[in-house]
Write a protein that holds these residues in place. Sequence first.
Motif, PDB file in Angstrom:
ATOM      1  N   HIS A  28      14.241  13.180  -9.469  1.00 35.10           N
ATOM      2  CA  HIS A  28      13.319  12.075  -9.761  1.00 35.10           C
ATOM      3  C   HIS A  28      12.968  11.392  -8.443  1.00 35.10           C
ATOM      4  CE1 HIS A  28      13.839  12.028 -14.176  1.00 35.10           C
ATOM      5  NE2 HIS A  28      14.978  12.619 -13.849  1.00 35.10           N
ATOM      6  N   LEU A  29      11.676  11.264  -8.187  1.00 32.29           N
ATOM      7  CA  LEU A  29      11.186  10.594  -6.988  1.00 32.29           C
ATOM      8  C   LEU A  29      10.323   9.414  -7.406  1.00 32.29           C
ATOM      9  CD1 LEU A  29       9.963  13.738  -5.046  1.00 32.29           C
ATOM     10  CD2 LEU A  29      12.054  12.452  -4.612  1.00 32.29           C
ATOM     11  N   SER A  30      10.436   8.350  -6.650  1.00 31.97           N
ATOM     12  CA  SER A  30       9.607   7.169  -6.862  1.00 31.97           C
ATOM     13  C   SER A  30       9.065   6.743  -5.498  1.00 31.97           C
ATOM     14  CB  SER A  30      10.448   6.050  -7.473  1.00 31.97           C
ATOM     15  OG  SER A  30       9.699   4.865  -7.543  1.00 31.97           O
ATOM     16  N   ILE A  31       7.747   6.677  -5.399  1.00 34.82           N
ATOM     17  CA  ILE A  31       7.099   6.277  -4.156  1.00 34.82           C
ATOM     18  C   ILE A  31       6.220   5.071  -4.467  1.00 34.82           C
ATOM     19  CG2 ILE A  31       5.578   6.989  -2.277  1.00 34.82           C
ATOM     20  CD1 ILE A  31       6.969   9.713  -4.362  1.00 34.82           C
ATOM     21  N   ARG A  32       6.446   3.968  -3.778  1.00 36.20           N
ATOM     22  CA  ARG A  32       5.700   2.739  -4.045  1.00 36.20           C
ATOM     23  C   ARG A  32       5.161   2.181  -2.730  1.00 36.20           C
ATOM     24  NH1 ARG A  32       5.734  -1.204  -8.006  1.00 36.20           N
ATOM     25  NH2 ARG A  32       7.455  -0.204  -9.079  1.00 36.20           N
ATOM     26  N   ASP A  33       3.914   1.705  -2.765  1.00 39.26           N
ATOM     27  CA  ASP A  33       3.373   0.993  -1.605  1.00 39.26           C
ATOM     28  C   ASP A  33       2.860  -0.365  -2.046  1.00 39.26           C
ATOM     29  OD1 ASP A  33       0.741   1.106  -2.582  1.00 39.26           O
ATOM     30  OD2 ASP A  33       0.155   2.739  -1.286  1.00 39.26           O
ATOM     31  N   ASP A  34       2.524  -1.172  -1.079  1.00 39.38           N
ATOM     32  CA  ASP A  34       2.018  -2.511  -1.385  1.00 39.38           C
ATOM     33  C   ASP A  34       0.551  -2.636  -0.986  1.00 39.38           C
ATOM     34  OD1 ASP A  34       2.296  -2.442   1.338  1.00 39.38           O
ATOM     35  OD2 ASP A  34       3.469  -4.274   1.498  1.00 39.38           O
ATOM     36  N   GLY A  35      -0.178  -1.537  -1.135  1.00 40.06           N
ATOM     37  CA  GLY A  35      -1.596  -1.519  -0.780  1.00 40.06           C
ATOM     38  C   GLY A  35      -2.458  -2.226  -1.812  1.00 40.06           C
ATOM     39  N   VAL A  36      -3.736  -1.883  -1.816  1.00 38.89           N
ATOM     40  CA  VAL A  36      -4.706  -2.564  -2.674  1.00 38.89           C
ATOM     41  C   VAL A  36      -4.739  -2.013  -4.095  1.00 38.89           C
ATOM     42  CG1 VAL A  36      -6.162  -3.195  -0.725  1.00 38.89           C
ATOM     43  CG2 VAL A  36      -6.593  -1.050  -1.933  1.00 38.89           C
ATOM     44  N   GLY A  37      -4.044  -0.903  -4.366  1.00 37.03           N
ATOM     45  CA  GLY A  37      -4.057  -0.314  -5.699  1.00 37.03           C
ATOM     46  C   GLY A  37      -5.388   0.335  -6.011  1.00 37.03           C
ATOM     47  N   GLY A  38      -5.578   0.692  -7.264  1.00 36.47           N
ATOM     48  CA  GLY A  38      -6.830   1.300  -7.698  1.00 36.47           C
ATOM     49  C   GLY A  38      -6.869   2.812  -7.576  1.00 36.47           C
ATOM     50  N   ALA A  39      -5.762   3.458  -7.176  1.00 40.26           N
ATOM     51  CA  ALA A  39      -5.743   4.918  -7.104  1.00 40.26           C
ATOM     52  C   ALA A  39      -5.866   5.485  -8.514  1.00 40.26           C
ATOM     53  CB  ALA A  39      -4.454   5.403  -6.452  1.00 40.26           C
ATOM     54  N   ASP A  40      -6.750   6.468  -8.686  1.00 41.90           N
ATOM     55  CA  ASP A  40      -6.986   7.053 -10.004  1.00 41.90           C
ATOM     56  C   ASP A  40      -7.112   8.565  -9.880  1.00 41.90           C
ATOM     57  OD1 ASP A  40      -7.732   7.761 -12.558  1.00 41.90           O
ATOM     58  OD2 ASP A  40      -9.492   6.464 -12.612  1.00 41.90           O
TER      59      ASP A  40
END
Length: 67
Positions: free
Chosen positions: A13-25
């Motif tokens: 299980h991998l979890s990758i999180r950033d604090d960017g602007v979001g909106g990736a689709d």
Amino acid sequence: MRVAAGQRDGCLHLSIRDDGVGGADPADGSGLIGLRDRAEALGGSLEVSSPPGEGTLIGVQLPLRLH
């Protein structure tokens, strides 16, 4: 960016999180579709959560044993 990995129920299980602007689709034809296709080809999954203004979280689950 934060990355976490762990093993559970025979899967990686991998979890990758950033604090960017979001909106990736993934539906918009981004490289996320290719990553999802590769994970699914191995019997796994890739999920994306990316609310606008809140960054992006990608969760990946891959089987540790391929059949």
